[in-house]
Structures are given as C-alpha cells and as structure tokens.
Scaffold this active site. Structure first.
Site, short mmCIF file in Angstrom:
data_model
loop_
_atom_site.label_atom_id
_atom_site.label_comp_id
_atom_site.label_asym_id
_atom_site.label_seq_id
_atom_site.Cartn_x
_atom_site.Cartn_y
_atom_site.Cartn_z
N LYS A 5 0.84 -1.21 0.00
CA LYS A 5 0.00 0.00 0.00
C LYS A 5 0.87 1.26 0.00
O LYS A 5 0.65 2.18 -0.78
CB LYS A 5 -0.89 0.00 1.25
CG LYS A 5 -1.56 1.34 1.54
CD LYS A 5 -2.42 1.28 2.78
CE LYS A 5 -1.71 1.57 4.06
NZ LYS A 5 -1.35 2.97 4.31
N ASN A 6 1.87 1.29 0.89
CA ASN A 6 2.65 2.52 1.05
C ASN A 6 3.57 2.80 -0.14
O ASN A 6 4.20 3.84 -0.20
CB ASN A 6 3.48 2.45 2.34
CG ASN A 6 2.59 2.60 3.56
OD1 ASN A 6 1.39 2.84 3.43
ND2 ASN A 6 3.17 2.45 4.74
N CYS A 43 -4.89 12.45 12.64
CA CYS A 43 -5.40 11.12 12.32
C CYS A 43 -5.36 10.24 13.54
O CYS A 43 -5.04 10.70 14.64
CB CYS A 43 -4.63 10.50 11.17
SG CYS A 43 -3.05 9.84 11.63
N ARG A 102 -0.69 14.92 12.61
CA ARG A 102 0.11 14.50 11.46
C ARG A 102 0.57 15.75 10.72
O ARG A 102 0.04 16.11 9.67
CB ARG A 102 -0.76 13.61 10.56
CG ARG A 102 0.03 12.60 9.76
CD ARG A 102 -0.11 11.23 10.32
NE ARG A 102 0.62 10.27 9.50
CZ ARG A 102 0.17 9.08 9.15
NH1 ARG A 102 -0.99 8.68 9.53
NH2 ARG A 102 0.91 8.27 8.42
N ASP A 135 5.09 0.62 12.01
CA ASP A 135 3.90 -0.07 11.51
C ASP A 135 3.81 -1.52 12.00
O ASP A 135 2.77 -2.16 11.86
CB ASP A 135 3.86 -0.05 9.98
CG ASP A 135 3.50 1.33 9.45
OD1 ASP A 135 3.14 2.21 10.25
OD2 ASP A 135 3.61 1.55 8.22
N ARG A 140 -8.14 -0.89 4.97
CA ARG A 140 -7.27 0.11 4.31
C ARG A 140 -5.93 -0.50 3.91
O ARG A 140 -5.27 0.00 3.00
CB ARG A 140 -6.99 1.29 5.26
CG ARG A 140 -8.16 2.25 5.42
CD ARG A 140 -7.75 3.43 6.29
NE ARG A 140 -6.42 3.86 5.97
CZ ARG A 140 -5.45 4.12 6.85
NH1 ARG A 140 -5.67 4.00 8.13
NH2 ARG A 140 -4.26 4.49 6.45
C1 UD1 Z 1 4.55 6.84 6.36
C2 UD1 Z 1 3.70 5.59 6.19
C3 UD1 Z 1 3.24 5.10 7.55
C4 UD1 Z 1 4.42 4.89 8.46
C5 UD1 Z 1 5.29 6.15 8.52
C6 UD1 Z 1 6.56 5.96 9.31
C7 UD1 Z 1 2.65 5.91 4.04
C8 UD1 Z 1 1.39 6.14 3.29
N1 UD1 Z 1 2.56 5.93 5.37
O1 UD1 Z 1 3.72 7.85 6.93
O2 UD1 Z 1 2.54 3.86 7.36
O3 UD1 Z 1 3.96 4.60 9.76
O4 UD1 Z 1 5.66 6.54 7.18
O5 UD1 Z 1 7.31 4.92 8.80
O6 UD1 Z 1 3.70 5.66 3.47
N2 UD1 Z 1 6.44 14.65 10.72
C9 UD1 Z 1 6.51 16.00 11.04
N3 UD1 Z 1 6.41 16.92 10.03
C10 UD1 Z 1 6.27 16.57 8.73
C11 UD1 Z 1 6.22 15.19 8.40
C12 UD1 Z 1 6.32 14.25 9.42
O7 UD1 Z 1 6.64 16.36 12.21
O8 UD1 Z 1 6.20 17.46 7.87
C13 UD1 Z 1 6.55 13.65 11.79
C14 UD1 Z 1 5.26 12.82 11.94
O9 UD1 Z 1 4.33 13.47 12.75
C15 UD1 Z 1 5.78 11.55 12.57
C16 UD1 Z 1 7.17 11.40 11.94
O10 UD1 Z 1 7.52 12.68 11.44
O11 UD1 Z 1 5.91 11.73 13.95
C17 UD1 Z 1 7.22 10.38 10.82
O12 UD1 Z 1 6.31 10.72 9.82
P1 UD1 Z 1 6.51 10.33 8.29
O13 UD1 Z 1 7.77 9.55 8.11
O14 UD1 Z 1 6.32 11.55 7.49
O15 UD1 Z 1 5.28 9.34 8.08
P2 UD1 Z 1 4.22 9.37 6.91
O16 UD1 Z 1 4.87 9.66 5.61
O17 UD1 Z 1 3.06 10.20 7.33
#
Ligand code: UD1
Length: 418
Positions: free
Chosen positions: A22-23, A116, A121, A306, A398
C-alpha cells in the site's frame, strides 16, 4: 458496519501470497499523474486507500481502469489542479498528491490532511521543502493554495527528520524541476526506492534512493511505464505474527525478505525459526515464545512503527516481560486498551509500553482503532480462547486485501458479517 468474528485457538499451516505494498502503490499512483502518459502498474493491491487514490486521479482528469491486480492510468489530459476536501479526507496520505500536481501543473489546491488516528500529522517539512524549491503556499481555512507559475527550482534540502511522506513529496516535485535537488537526511524506506525506480522507469534521473542522500536531476518530460509494485513488508510481518502467536508454521510467497530484516530478527528473538529463499519466507513457531527486552521503533532500517502493534499482540503470549518504545508517532498505543479487554497485561505511558506475557487471551468484543492496531486484534483473536468480534474493520481494510480469506486459507476460522 461490518465486523470480523474470529474463532480462536486454531493452528495454522500452509502458504499465503503477500500482496503489493500500500505505502508504495499510493505514491506511485500519485507519480503517474506526473508522467502525463500511460502507466501500467502490476501488483497494485485492492485496498480502500488505493481505490481512494484512483478516485483522486479520476477527479484530476485521469482515466483509471483495473484488471485484477493491474491498474492502468492515462494522465495525458488533466482537467484540474485541485483535490476536494471529501477526497482528501478519504485517505490521510493524499498529501503525496501535492508534489505530483504542483510538479506537473505549477499549481495545486487541496485541503489540509489534518490529524489522524496516530495523533497529529503535521506536514511542516513537506511545505517548507516545497517553499525552498520556489513554491508559494498560502494556508487559510484548512486549505492549501500552492503556486509556482515560474516552475520549481532544484535546491539542497536538509530534512530535520527522515520523513517518508516529505521525502516522497520532494522527489515528486523535483522530477520536472529545473536543475538538481538534493535531499539530505532523506527517508531510506524500501517504498522510497520503489517510487524512485518507477519514476526512473518513466525517464526521471534519481540516484541515491535507499541512502540518506537522494539526488534528483530535473528532466523536461517523462514517459509512462509498466511497473510492478513491491511486496508489502508490513503485511508479511502481520502473517509472520499470525504464525508466531498460534505456534504454527507458515510459508509466505511473493515477499522480499531483505526489506524486513529487523522484523525477522524480532521473531527470531522470540524463538521462531525463519528461513528465506528468494521470494519466499518460512516461519516456524513453538510456544511458549520468549519475551523481548526492548523494541524501539525507528526510521528504516530500524524496527518499523507499523509493526509495533503486531509485535505487541504476539508478545502478550510470550514468557516474561517485554518493553516497546514508540519513537515515531505520539499516539500509537490505542490498541492497548482493546488487547487488555482480551486479557493482555500491558501498561503504556507516553512512548513506553510494558507487556507481561499471559498464559491465555480470551475472546471479547473489541474495536479496531487504526489500521495496524486492528491487525493486532486479529492476531490476538487467532490465539484467544473463544470468540473475538472486531468492529470498525474499515481501518483493517485500508491495508489488508481480504485478511480473513488469507488467514482462512491456512486454517483460521474468521467470518465477516454486516
Ligand atoms: C509513512 C507511512 C506510515 C508509516 C510512517 C513511518 C505511508 C502512506 N505511510 O507515513 O505507514 O507509519 O511513514 O514509517 O507511506 N512529521 C513532522 N512533520 C512533517 C512530516 C512528518 O513532524 O512534515 C513527523 C510525523 O508526525 C511523525 C514522523 O515525522 O511523527 C514520521 O512521519 P513520516 O515519516 O512523514 O510518516 P508518513 O509519511 O506520514
């Protein structure tokens, strides 16, 4: 609203084919919008989040069709640069369309993805990076209005944390930008490499994917491509967990074991035997499982957040005390209360959870709180005495293609009722 009813304490045995990731499928679907041509994606899982991504592409003017696990996208005639609020809310990771739409059309309007199930997020790193590349982004009333009519320009971007989504958005925006973009402290997840490999198959010039420094040399235009999405390493981990928690033997096919070494290491520490051969993985578990001193979730190649809930469900059945430290998301222990309803002994405070193994879980009525937390309840239900009824299973759908069929094919007894 549908529910899963699980009759527990059944031994499993046999083989499960693991579906596409999915990711990986989600950012690649967003990337097909950039190409402006036909793309054919194989191993594209039939999941509600993937259907939502296709609905976004259709809204943007693309033609999407599906045959089994193959999705065909024609993005030659985009009709708009906007994703409406309803579609943004269907899938939290819809923010990955920002880089693709902006990169292709020089403008984009979409609503803020908001918080979420895993807590806040934020997307500050996504936005500050795109601003560094020349995008003008206005945020008001929950809507992001982005513009770069003169085109995006490559630059050096140092991420303060290796965010998966921010790395993907920058890559998507940079592919058609002027000059070179360098992402430092980039996420190294295998899904990032999969996205880069698809984009390169379309004619992009990306190097360094899978390392902390990714270089994207902007090109003038892309082609479409035929591409096979990587296997889902989290789904593989879930079915490894199913074998472990039931003390069974399972073979997983269609996997890439090198993508989840830290997960394999965990199951080995619990006393399971794991053998990998090419795209197959065999796991054999004997109860009682051993407790694990400390699991710390980390960015890849560390232990994935995850898999945290899945590991926790399995460790409820281990002999002794295990500790989990969740370092990625602030609020990722919502499954704890539900596991405790089933007789688990878990205390969670802040980032730390302490799991005392119990002899037996007992079936109960529980609620899936999020995707992986829901999968953890399915695993607990497989091991529990009596019947477990899981509600709110839309979360599970999902990320798992028919989880009950996959597990029933190896001896579980799970039914889906409305
Ligand atoms: C992706 C995955 C999710 C997985 C996560 C971490 C997808 C669709 N989802 O989510 O399943 O759990 O990676 O491996 O691929 N953060 C900030 N600011 C930002 C962006 C992120 O503070 O602009 C923080 C987030 O709140 C979180 C951490 O960084 O605490 C990691 O987030 P991120 O790696 O961005 O995860 P996702 O891409 O949302």
């Amino acid at each position: 609203m549908q529910k899963l009813i699980i009759e527990g304490e059944r031994k499993l045995g046999g083989s499960i084919k693991v579906h596409g990731a999915k990711n990986s499928a989600l950012p690649i679907l967003a990337a097909t919008f950039l190409s402006g041509k036909h793309s054919v994606l194989h191993n594209c899982p039939r999941l509600s989040d993937v259907f939502a991504a296709c609905r976004i592409l259709s809204f943007l003017g693309c033609r999407c069709s599906r045959e089994d696990d193959t999705v065909i996208i024609d993005s030659s005639q985009p009709t708009c640069a906007e994703v409406p609020d309803g579609l943004m809310r269907e899938m939290r990771s819809s923010i990955v369309f920002l880089g693709a739409i902006l990169g292709r059309l020089g403008k984009c309007r979409l609503s803020f993805p908001g918080g979420c199930e895993l807590g806040p997020r934020p997307i500050d790193m996504h936005l500050s990076s795109l601003r560094l590349m020349g995008a003008q982004i206005r945020e008001s009333h929950g809507v992001l209005d982005c513009d770069c009519s003169k085109g995006l320009v490559g630059t050096v971007i140092n991420l303060s944390f290796p965010s998966v989504g921010a790395t993907e958005n920058i890559m998507l925006a940079a592919v058609l930008a002027k000059g070179e973009t360098v992402i430092r402290n980039a996420a190294r997840e295998p899904e990032i490499s999969d996205l880069a490999d698809y984009l390169n198959a379309c004619g992009a010039k990306i190097t360094g994917q899978g390392t902390g420094t990714i270089r994207i040399h902007g090109v003038k235009a892309l082609n479409g491509a035929e591409y096979t999405v990587m296997p889902d390493r989290i789904v593989a981990a879930t079915y490894m967990g199913a074998a472990a928690i039931t003390g069974s033997e399972l073979t997983l096919t269609g996997v890439r074991p090198s993508d989840f070494d830290s997960t394999t290491a965990l199951f080995e520490q619990m006393g399971c035997s794991v053998y990998c051969y090419s795209d197959k993985l065999y796991i054999s578990a004997k109860k009682p499982l051993k407790a694990v001193k400390t699991i710390r979730t980390m960015p890849y190649p560390g232990f994935p957040t995850d898999v945290q809930a899945i590991a926790m469900a399995v460790l409820t059945q281990a002999h002794g005390t295990s500790v989990i430290v969740e370092n990625i998301f602030e609020s990722r222990y919502k499954h704890v209360d539900e596991l405790c309803r089933m007789g688990a002994d878990i205390k969670a405070e802040g980032r730390v959870a302490i799991i005392e193994g119990v002899k037996r879980l007992s079936g109960a009525a529980v609620k899936a709180t999020d995707l992986r937390g829901g999968a953890a309840l399915v695993l607990a239900g497989l091991a529990a005495e009596g019947e477990t009824v899981i509600s709110d299973i839309k979360h599970i759908d999902r990320g798992y293609e028919n989880i009950e069929s996959a597990l029933n094919s190896v001896g579980a007894r799970i039914s889906r009722v409305s």
